[in-house]
Design a protein around this motif. Structure first.
Motif, PDB file in Angstrom:
ATOM      1  N   ASP A 161       0.809  -1.220   0.000  1.00  0.00           N
ATOM      2  CA  ASP A 161       0.000   0.000   0.000  1.00  0.00           C
ATOM      3  C   ASP A 161       0.841   1.268   0.000  1.00  0.00           C
ATOM      4  N   SER A 162       2.150   1.161  -0.170  1.00  0.00           N
ATOM      5  CA  SER A 162       3.003   2.342  -0.060  1.00  0.00           C
ATOM      6  C   SER A 162       2.561   3.428  -1.041  1.00  0.00           C
ATOM      7  N   GLY A 163       2.413   4.637  -0.529  1.00  0.00           N
ATOM      8  CA  GLY A 163       2.010   5.756  -1.364  1.00  0.00           C
ATOM      9  C   GLY A 163       0.553   5.772  -1.762  1.00  0.00           C
ATOM     10  N   SER A 164      -0.243   4.888  -1.170  1.00  0.00           N
ATOM     11  CA  SER A 164      -1.674   4.865  -1.474  1.00  0.00           C
ATOM     12  C   SER A 164      -2.407   5.927  -0.668  1.00  0.00           C
ATOM     13  N   LEU A 165      -3.522   6.380  -1.211  1.00  0.00           N
ATOM     14  CA  LEU A 165      -4.426   7.206  -0.425  1.00  0.00           C
ATOM     15  C   LEU A 165      -5.234   6.297   0.496  1.00  0.00           C
ATOM     16  N   CYS A 166      -5.495   6.778   1.697  1.00  0.00           N
ATOM     17  CA  CYS A 166      -6.329   6.058   2.652  1.00  0.00           C
ATOM     18  C   CYS A 166      -7.484   6.988   3.000  1.00  0.00           C
ATOM     19  N   LYS A 189      -8.301   1.908   1.082  1.00  0.00           N
ATOM     20  CA  LYS A 189      -6.978   2.206   0.531  1.00  0.00           C
ATOM     21  C   LYS A 189      -7.022   2.093  -0.984  1.00  0.00           C
ATOM     22  N   MET A 190      -6.443   3.078  -1.625  1.00  0.00           N
ATOM     23  CA  MET A 190      -6.527   3.152  -3.068  1.00  0.00           C
ATOM     24  C   MET A 190      -5.269   3.787  -3.634  1.00  0.00           C
ATOM     25  N   ARG A 191      -4.650   3.111  -4.579  1.00  0.00           N
ATOM     26  CA  ARG A 191      -3.486   3.682  -5.253  1.00  0.00           C
ATOM     27  C   ARG A 191      -3.944   4.349  -6.549  1.00  0.00           C
ATOM     28  N   VAL A 192      -3.777   5.656  -6.617  1.00  0.00           N
ATOM     29  CA  VAL A 192      -4.058   6.392  -7.847  1.00  0.00           C
ATOM     30  C   VAL A 192      -2.856   6.196  -8.769  1.00  0.00           C
ATOM     31  N   GLN A 193      -3.082   5.538  -9.894  1.00  0.00           N
ATOM     32  CA  GLN A 193      -2.004   5.175 -10.797  1.00  0.00           C
ATOM     33  C   GLN A 193      -1.538   6.379 -11.620  1.00  0.00           C
ATOM     34  N   GLY A 195      -1.107   8.949 -14.281  1.00  0.00           N
ATOM     35  CA  GLY A 195      -2.049   9.422 -15.284  1.00  0.00           C
ATOM     36  C   GLY A 195      -3.482   9.477 -14.807  1.00  0.00           C
ATOM     37  N   GLN A 196      -3.796   8.869 -13.683  1.00  0.00           N
ATOM     38  CA  GLN A 196      -5.146   8.919 -13.139  1.00  0.00           C
ATOM     39  C   GLN A 196      -5.321  10.134 -12.225  1.00  0.00           C
ATOM     40  N   THR A 197      -6.586  10.540 -12.089  1.00  0.00           N
ATOM     41  CA  THR A 197      -6.936  11.686 -11.253  1.00  0.00           C
ATOM     42  C   THR A 197      -8.025  11.281 -10.277  1.00  0.00           C
ATOM     43  N   ILE A 198      -7.824  11.589  -9.008  1.00  0.00           N
ATOM     44  CA  ILE A 198      -8.886  11.402  -8.033  1.00  0.00           C
ATOM     45  C   ILE A 198      -9.529  12.755  -7.756  1.00  0.00           C
ATOM     46  N   VAL A 199     -10.854  12.772  -7.790  1.00  0.00           N
ATOM     47  CA  VAL A 199     -11.633  13.948  -7.404  1.00  0.00           C
ATOM     48  C   VAL A 199     -12.268  13.615  -6.061  1.00  0.00           C
ATOM     49  N   LEU A 200     -12.029  14.459  -5.086  1.00  0.00           N
ATOM     50  CA  LEU A 200     -12.330  14.120  -3.684  1.00  0.00           C
ATOM     51  C   LEU A 200     -12.935  15.322  -2.974  1.00  0.00           C
ATOM     52  N   TYR A 201     -13.998  15.074  -2.215  1.00  0.00           N
ATOM     53  CA  TYR A 201     -14.478  16.106  -1.298  1.00  0.00           C
ATOM     54  C   TYR A 201     -13.490  16.177  -0.134  1.00  0.00           C
ATOM     55  N   GLY A 202     -12.369  16.851  -0.375  1.00  0.00           N
ATOM     56  CA  GLY A 202     -11.272  16.839   0.583  1.00  0.00           C
ATOM     57  C   GLY A 202     -11.583  17.514   1.902  1.00  0.00           C
ATOM     58  N   GLY A 203     -12.538  18.446   1.904  1.00  0.00           N
ATOM     59  CA  GLY A 203     -12.907  19.094   3.153  1.00  0.00           C
ATOM     60  C   GLY A 203     -13.921  18.318   3.952  1.00  0.00           C
ATOM     61  N   ILE A 204     -14.441  17.228   3.390  1.00  0.00           N
ATOM     62  CA  ILE A 204     -15.481  16.428   4.037  1.00  0.00           C
ATOM     63  C   ILE A 204     -14.981  15.032   4.377  1.00  0.00           C
ATOM     64  N   VAL A 205     -14.344  14.374   3.414  1.00  0.00           N
ATOM     65  CA  VAL A 205     -13.888  12.994   3.599  1.00  0.00           C
ATOM     66  C   VAL A 205     -12.492  12.992   4.228  1.00  0.00           C
ATOM     67  N   PRO A 206     -12.327  12.471   5.445  1.00  0.00           N
ATOM     68  CA  PRO A 206     -10.976  12.368   6.025  1.00  0.00           C
ATOM     69  C   PRO A 206     -10.094  11.487   5.147  1.00  0.00           C
ATOM     70  N   HIS A 207      -8.828  11.866   4.995  1.00  0.00           N
ATOM     71  CA  HIS A 207      -7.950  11.094   4.119  1.00  0.00           C
ATOM     72  C   HIS A 207      -6.500  11.299   4.511  1.00  0.00           C
ATOM     73  N   ALA A 208      -5.644  10.406   4.020  1.00  0.00           N
ATOM     74  CA  ALA A 208      -4.214  10.445   4.324  1.00  0.00           C
ATOM     75  C   ALA A 208      -3.463   9.880   3.133  1.00  0.00           C
ATOM     76  N   LEU A 209      -2.168  10.151   3.073  1.00  0.00           N
ATOM     77  CA  LEU A 209      -1.281   9.535   2.094  1.00  0.00           C
ATOM     78  C   LEU A 209      -0.338   8.620   2.869  1.00  0.00           C
ATOM     79  N   LEU A 210      -0.414   7.328   2.618  1.00  0.00           N
ATOM     80  CA  LEU A 210       0.397   6.366   3.357  1.00  0.00           C
ATOM     81  C   LEU A 210       1.872   6.508   2.985  1.00  0.00           C
ATOM     82  N   PRO A 211       2.787   6.162   3.886  1.00  0.00           N
ATOM     83  CA  PRO A 211       4.221   6.338   3.623  1.00  0.00           C
ATOM     84  C   PRO A 211       4.674   5.647   2.343  1.00  0.00           C
ATOM     85  N   VAL A 212       5.523   6.340   1.602  1.00  0.00           N
ATOM     86  CA  VAL A 212       6.059   5.762   0.367  1.00  0.00           C
ATOM     87  C   VAL A 212       7.235   4.849   0.694  1.00  0.00           C
ATOM     88  N   ALA A 213       7.512   3.938  -0.228  1.00  0.00           N
ATOM     89  CA  ALA A 213       8.593   2.979  -0.052  1.00  0.00           C
ATOM     90  C   ALA A 213       9.900   3.546  -0.597  1.00  0.00           C
TER      91      ALA A 213
END
Length: 228
Positions: A161-166, A189-193, A195-213
């Motif tokens: 899961d390194s570098g994945s959004l949680c 947990k989701m890895r945005v590959q 070229g991909q784009t995630i659209v997120l209600y960032g002010g509503i949905v709690p989220h984190a970026l997991l440590p990269v390897a």
């Protein structure tokens, strides 16, 4: 540009119950909230644009700032200072052209709210270059109702899961301190590959970026929009 003009690689989700009353009805009833408050898209940034934005990010890296906060503050509202370690740079003219593109705005408005606008602020590039770089659980600042994050570069292996959004779409109304104390409960947990784009209600949905390897070197474009 319609919402279905892009291929989503995340299943559409039924509307989740229990959304806090403070979320305006126009947001609760939006296409994006019915998908859980986030979704991932192919093609919002095409291959040429991704390469050009990556080149811009690389050119700006020498002027970037290392951000490191070792202890999250106790702020339970949006923003605050979550634990973090990564490099951040102000975006350039190429990213800003994409940021203010009428086609991009029309697409995002179809997902969220017809009143959505860009914040007027310049976007940023985030660089997770060293092993363990991360961003702890948080909600975005008040000028970032909707976050648009595009992965420009990532050398991650397919396993782990390194570098994945949680993300925590079922814990919208909970204090951050409670979520940080039980980070595995409700975690998506989701890895945005690349070229991909995630659209997120960032002010509503709690989220984190997991440590990269080690050797991963993840670079993303981050843009913010006001939806309410």
């Amino acid at each position: 540009m319609q919402v279905n003009a892009f291929q989503s690689n995340v299943r559409s989700k039924p509307e989740r119950g229990g959304a806090p009353e403070i979320i305006p009805a126009v947001i609760r009833q939006s296409h994006l909230m019915k998908r859980g408050g986030f979704d991932v898209f192919e093609g919002l940034v095409d291959a040429r644009m991704r390469r050009e934005m990556l080149s811009e990010a690389a050119a700006l890296l020498p002027h970037a700032t290392r951000c490191e906060v070792k202890v999250s503050d106790n702020e339970e509202v949006r923003g605050g200072k979550p634990r973090r370690r990564f490099i951040n740079a102000q975006g350039g003219p190429l990213q800003q052209t994409f940021n203010t593109s009428p086609g991009v705005l029309d697409f995002l408005r179809g997902l969220t709210n017809r009143a959505l606008t860009f914040t007027g602020e310049i976007g940023t590039y985030s660089y997770y270059m060293d092993p363990g770089d991360y961003l702890d659980i948080h909600r975005d600042i008040v000028t970032c109702d909707v976050a648009v994050i595009t992965c420009l570069h990532d050398r991650a292996s397919d396993d782990g899961d390194s570098g994945s959004l949680c993300l925590y779409p079922d814990r919208l109304g909970e204090p951050l301190s409670r979520i940080r104390a039980t980070p595995n409960r409700g975690a998506v947990k989701m890895r945005v590959q690349v070229g991909q784009t995630i659209v997120l209600y960032g002010g509503i949905v709690p989220h984190a970026l997991l440590p990269v390897a080690a050797g991963q070197a993840r670079i993303v474009s981050v843009l913010c929009y006001r939806a309410i």
